[in-house]
Structure formats: C-alpha cells, structure tokens
Design a protein around this motif. Structure first.
Motif, mmCIF file in Angstrom:
data_model
loop_
_atom_site.group_PDB
_atom_site.id
_atom_site.type_symbol
_atom_site.label_atom_id
_atom_site.label_comp_id
_atom_site.label_asym_id
_atom_site.label_seq_id
_atom_site.Cartn_x
_atom_site.Cartn_y
_atom_site.Cartn_z
ATOM 1 N N MET A 97 -31.111 -97.338 52.647
ATOM 2 C CA MET A 97 -32.000 -98.497 52.608
ATOM 3 C C MET A 97 -31.247 -99.735 53.083
ATOM 4 S SD MET A 97 -34.016 -100.142 49.318
ATOM 5 C CE MET A 97 -35.096 -98.725 49.151
ATOM 6 N N ASP A 98 -31.856 -100.504 53.975
ATOM 7 C CA ASP A 98 -31.259 -101.760 54.400
ATOM 8 C C ASP A 98 -31.323 -102.772 53.263
ATOM 9 O OD1 ASP A 98 -30.639 -100.909 56.944
ATOM 10 O OD2 ASP A 98 -32.529 -101.582 57.807
ATOM 11 N N VAL A 99 -30.256 -103.567 53.137
ATOM 12 C CA VAL A 99 -30.181 -104.481 52.001
ATOM 13 C C VAL A 99 -29.817 -105.897 52.449
ATOM 14 C CG1 VAL A 99 -29.516 -102.630 50.399
ATOM 15 C CG2 VAL A 99 -27.733 -104.008 51.527
ATOM 16 N N THR A 100 -30.275 -106.837 51.637
ATOM 17 C CA THR A 100 -29.833 -108.224 51.706
ATOM 18 C C THR A 100 -28.864 -108.447 50.561
ATOM 19 O OG1 THR A 100 -31.901 -109.023 52.668
ATOM 20 C CG2 THR A 100 -30.544 -110.636 51.479
ATOM 21 N N VAL A 101 -27.717 -109.022 50.852
ATOM 22 C CA VAL A 101 -26.747 -109.365 49.814
ATOM 23 C C VAL A 101 -26.870 -110.853 49.519
ATOM 24 C CG1 VAL A 101 -24.315 -109.463 49.154
ATOM 25 C CG2 VAL A 101 -25.155 -107.540 50.508
ATOM 26 N N VAL A 102 -27.087 -111.191 48.249
ATOM 27 C CA VAL A 102 -27.221 -112.579 47.818
ATOM 28 C C VAL A 102 -25.970 -112.987 47.055
ATOM 29 C CG1 VAL A 102 -28.544 -114.192 46.399
ATOM 30 C CG2 VAL A 102 -29.734 -112.422 47.720
ATOM 31 N N VAL A 103 -25.360 -114.109 47.484
ATOM 32 C CA VAL A 103 -24.117 -114.593 46.878
ATOM 33 C C VAL A 103 -24.327 -116.028 46.397
ATOM 34 C CG1 VAL A 103 -21.621 -114.828 47.150
ATOM 35 C CG2 VAL A 103 -22.886 -113.248 48.636
ATOM 36 N N PRO A 104 -24.589 -116.239 45.108
ATOM 37 C CA PRO A 104 -24.654 -117.618 44.608
ATOM 38 C C PRO A 104 -23.256 -118.206 44.519
ATOM 39 C CG PRO A 104 -24.912 -116.078 42.797
ATOM 40 C CD PRO A 104 -24.852 -115.251 44.054
ATOM 41 N N THR A 105 -23.137 -119.497 44.782
ATOM 42 C CA THR A 105 -21.815 -120.121 44.764
ATOM 43 C C THR A 105 -21.942 -121.602 44.447
ATOM 44 O OG1 THR A 105 -19.750 -120.404 46.031
ATOM 45 C CG2 THR A 105 -21.825 -120.738 47.217
ATOM 46 N N VAL A 106 -20.838 -122.177 44.004
ATOM 47 C CA VAL A 106 -20.724 -123.632 43.915
ATOM 48 C C VAL A 106 -19.580 -124.090 44.821
ATOM 49 C CG1 VAL A 106 -21.728 -123.858 41.620
ATOM 50 C CG2 VAL A 106 -19.275 -123.436 41.837
ATOM 51 N N GLY A 107 -19.199 -123.201 45.764
ATOM 52 C CA GLY A 107 -18.122 -123.517 46.679
ATOM 53 C C GLY A 107 -16.751 -123.258 46.090
ATOM 54 N N GLY A 108 -16.652 -122.241 45.230
ATOM 55 C CA GLY A 108 -15.389 -121.927 44.565
ATOM 56 C C GLY A 108 -14.329 -121.411 45.522
ATOM 57 N N PRO A 109 -13.071 -121.359 45.059
ATOM 58 C CA PRO A 109 -11.948 -121.011 45.938
ATOM 59 C C PRO A 109 -11.905 -119.546 46.354
ATOM 60 C CG PRO A 109 -11.191 -121.215 43.665
ATOM 61 C CD PRO A 109 -12.626 -121.679 43.688
ATOM 62 N N HIS A 110 -12.665 -118.683 45.708
ATOM 63 C CA HIS A 110 -12.580 -117.256 46.006
ATOM 64 C C HIS A 110 -13.708 -116.758 46.897
ATOM 65 C CE1 HIS A 110 -9.379 -117.038 43.072
ATOM 66 N NE2 HIS A 110 -10.167 -117.528 42.135
ATOM 67 N N LEU A 111 -14.606 -117.633 47.299
ATOM 68 C CA LEU A 111 -15.736 -117.208 48.125
ATOM 69 C C LEU A 111 -15.283 -116.512 49.397
ATOM 70 C CD1 LEU A 111 -18.737 -117.109 48.893
ATOM 71 C CD2 LEU A 111 -18.511 -119.467 49.749
ATOM 72 N N THR A 112 -14.217 -116.998 50.002
ATOM 73 C CA THR A 112 -13.749 -116.398 51.258
ATOM 74 C C THR A 112 -13.315 -114.948 51.064
ATOM 75 O OG1 THR A 112 -12.337 -116.748 53.197
ATOM 76 C CG2 THR A 112 -11.338 -117.162 51.036
ATOM 77 N N GLU A 113 -12.784 -114.606 49.879
ATOM 78 C CA GLU A 113 -12.389 -113.218 49.608
ATOM 79 C C GLU A 113 -13.607 -112.304 49.566
ATOM 80 O OE1 GLU A 113 -9.432 -112.636 46.417
ATOM 81 O OE2 GLU A 113 -9.323 -114.825 46.329
ATOM 82 N N GLN A 114 -14.689 -112.773 48.962
ATOM 83 C CA GLN A 114 -15.893 -111.949 48.896
ATOM 84 C C GLN A 114 -16.523 -111.796 50.269
ATOM 85 O OE1 GLN A 114 -17.284 -109.524 47.484
ATOM 86 N NE2 GLN A 114 -18.217 -110.416 45.631
ATOM 87 N N LEU A 115 -16.546 -112.860 51.061
ATOM 88 C CA LEU A 115 -17.101 -112.751 52.411
ATOM 89 C C LEU A 115 -16.250 -111.833 53.277
ATOM 90 C CD1 LEU A 115 -18.282 -116.414 53.135
ATOM 91 C CD2 LEU A 115 -19.619 -114.461 52.323
ATOM 92 N N ALA A 116 -14.943 -111.864 53.107
ATOM 93 C CA ALA A 116 -14.065 -110.953 53.842
ATOM 94 C C ALA A 116 -14.380 -109.503 53.478
ATOM 95 C CB ALA A 116 -12.604 -111.274 53.539
ATOM 96 N N ALA A 117 -14.635 -109.271 52.187
ATOM 97 C CA ALA A 117 -14.970 -107.920 51.746
ATOM 98 C C ALA A 117 -16.302 -107.465 52.316
ATOM 99 C CB ALA A 117 -14.993 -107.867 50.219
ATOM 100 N N LEU A 118 -17.264 -108.358 52.405
ATOM 101 C CA LEU A 118 -18.564 -108.006 52.981
ATOM 102 C C LEU A 118 -18.456 -107.756 54.487
ATOM 103 C CD1 LEU A 118 -20.833 -110.509 51.022
ATOM 104 C CD2 LEU A 118 -20.785 -108.020 50.770
ATOM 105 N N ALA A 119 -17.550 -108.461 55.130
ATOM 106 C CA ALA A 119 -17.346 -108.255 56.567
ATOM 107 C C ALA A 119 -16.657 -106.926 56.853
ATOM 108 C CB ALA A 119 -16.529 -109.405 57.150
ATOM 109 N N ALA A 120 -15.980 -106.352 55.862
ATOM 110 C CA ALA A 120 -15.212 -105.115 56.044
ATOM 111 C C ALA A 120 -15.958 -103.878 55.561
ATOM 112 C CB ALA A 120 -13.882 -105.234 55.303
ATOM 113 N N GLN A 121 -17.271 -103.984 55.325
ATOM 114 C CA GLN A 121 -18.033 -102.853 54.814
ATOM 115 C C GLN A 121 -18.166 -101.721 55.834
ATOM 116 O OE1 GLN A 121 -19.625 -102.587 51.447
ATOM 117 N NE2 GLN A 121 -17.853 -103.976 51.410
#
Length: 285
Positions: A1-25
């Motif tokens: 099933m195709d999915v949308t991933v939703v990431v709530p944030t307040v601009g925290g310092p670790h957001l880039t790590e999660q986006l890197a992980a999503l880019a490496a799927q």
C-alpha cells in the motif's frame, strides 16, 4: 500500500536525522508531509536541505493549535494515499520501515511498529526504563491495545471515519486514537515486528519529570472518558502510596544522572496523577 508519512515538528535539532532515514528507505514513501507546529520558519532550512533527496517532501505550517495531535491532523489532511504513517521528528526509522508498515496496512486497518530504545539512548537509562512496544502493542491500561503515535500507521478511511486525533489532548492522544479506531471503526490493530523505529528518551531529569507529569495527568482524563466503555479505573490507595515511595528511594540512592532521570520520571507520574484527579474530577490512584 502506498503511504503518506506525517512528521509533526517544532523545528527540533533531530529532524534532519529522521528525514535522512526516510530518504534511505528500501521502498520510499509516496509522500512526506512535515508539519511545523512551532515558530514560523523553524523547519524551513532543514526541509530545504532534503528536498533533492526527498522530492515528495512537503512542508506546511500551522499554529492554530499547538498540540501534536492537531499537527498530525493537519498533515493527514494533505495525505493523498490510502495509508498514513505517523512518526516523530526526534526518532529514526529503520530502512525497511515504510515497506513493512505499508505491507501490513494491506492486511490490517491499524498497525503498530516495533520500538527500539537501545540505539539512541544511554544503556544505563534503557536498562532502567522498561519495555516499550518492543514485542507487541502497548497494553498497560489493561484495556484495548494501542500504539504510541511515533510508531503508528492507519488506513486513511479509518482516520477520517473517526475524525483523526483529539487535538485537545496534549498527550495520550495516541491511546485515545487507537481505542476509537477499534471501538468506533472496527479496526484491527496489528503489530509489525519487521518495522522498527528507534525512539529517543528524555535524558534530563527536568524533561523526564515534565513529560511524565503531563502524561499521567491526561491518563486520568483518558480513564474518565473510557470507563463507560469497559475501562476499569484503578483506585488502590496502598499501591498509590508505594508509587510515591519509589522515586524518593531512588533519589536517596542516586549515584549518576540516569538514576535522577528515572526518579524524576516516576515522581512526575505521581504528581501528574494527583493533578489529573483534581483537574478532571476523576479518582485514578
């Protein structure tokens, strides 16, 4: 099933790590929606840095309400695909996360990923923290199983049928969501051990105290809401007194910072239950 991933944030310092992980799927998400629920522009630079690697990445800002549940609802409104995965901005998904969760949503309407505490946290802290969705969904309320929002997937039609998350809950909104999906939409909650998310614990005593305090306070509201639907409310005064004694004993015996974090977490839970009993006019010892 195709999915949308939703990431709530307040601009925290670790957001880039999660986006890197999503880019490496191994199977890229069809859509990624980052919802900035913090200061204007707080996530702009981070999102811009990942647009080349994640061309399906979208950014939306909305501060009309400042709760994680509200931010997730905003992101879900943008979802264009039959599955929706919710992850947090300070955790890290494994490379096979999207593929495993998407496949699980082909079979079940509601899915819970495996949570790993070892990768991102000090061993001295994780050894004292206890299990957290490592071998199955959360069950400690002795009611229906549920999933933490950082490791939750749902079919879009179920999400819309129950009206999304309750944005008035600053915490425990994931428990409420999971229960309503099962009770009001007939959803089946399935555990997905092949989908792992590394969860980041609070590592400072003040952070641990505040999180546990709010959590416990709103657990009282949760118990009040669901008592008519079969949830039994605990009211054992002896157990309540013992609960207050544990953090005091830990503080006396503390030898390192991790001891203080665990003690602060337990103390915050005690204070939150007491506050919640008064605020929500419901006894939950």
């Amino acid at each position: 099933m195709d999915v949308t991933v939703v990431v709530p944030t307040v601009g925290g310092p670790h957001l880039t790590e999660q986006l890197a992980a999503l880019a490496a799927q191994t199977r890229p998400p069809a859509q990624v929606v980052v919802v900035n629920n913090g200061l204007p522009g707080a996530a702009d630079a981070t999102v811009a840095a990942w647009r080349a690697q994640l061309p399906q990445l979208e950014l939306v800002e909305d501060r009309r309400e400042t709760t994680p549940g509200y931010a997730r609802n905003v992101g879900a409104e943008r979802a264009r695909h039959p599955g929706i995965l919710f992850v947090d901005d300070d955790d890290v998904v494994d490379p096979g996360y999207v593929a495993a969760m998407g496949a699980a949503l082909d079979e079940s309407e509601l899915v819970a990923a495996r949570v790993d505490l070892e990768r991102l946290n000090p061993p001295a802290l994780t050894s004292r923290w206890g299990s957290m969705q490592a071998d199955g969904p959360m069950t400690y309320h002795d009611f229906l199983p549920w999933s933490i929002s950082a490791a939750l997937g749902v079919r879009s039609e179920v999400f819309r049928k129950i009206g999304g998350f309750d944005g008035t809950y600053p915490i425990c909104e994931d428990t409420d969501f999971s229960w309503r999906a099962q009770l009001d939409a007939g959803a089946r909650l399935s555990f997905v051990p092949d989908a792992t998310i590394s969860y980041r614990l609070r590592t400072r005593p003040g952070q641990a105290f505040r999180q546990a305090r709010v959590w416990a306070s709103w657990e009282v509201a949760l118990h009040k809401r669901y008592r008519s639907r079969g949830l039994t409310t605990s009211g054992n005064p002896v157990r309540a007194l013992l609960r207050w004694g544990r953090p005091v004993l830990l503080l006396v015996r503390a030898r390192r910072r991790e001891d203080l974090v665990v003690a602060a977490r337990q103390l915050g839970s005690c204070v939150g239950r007491a506050e919640g009993t008064v605020r929500h006019r419901h006894l939950h010892l």
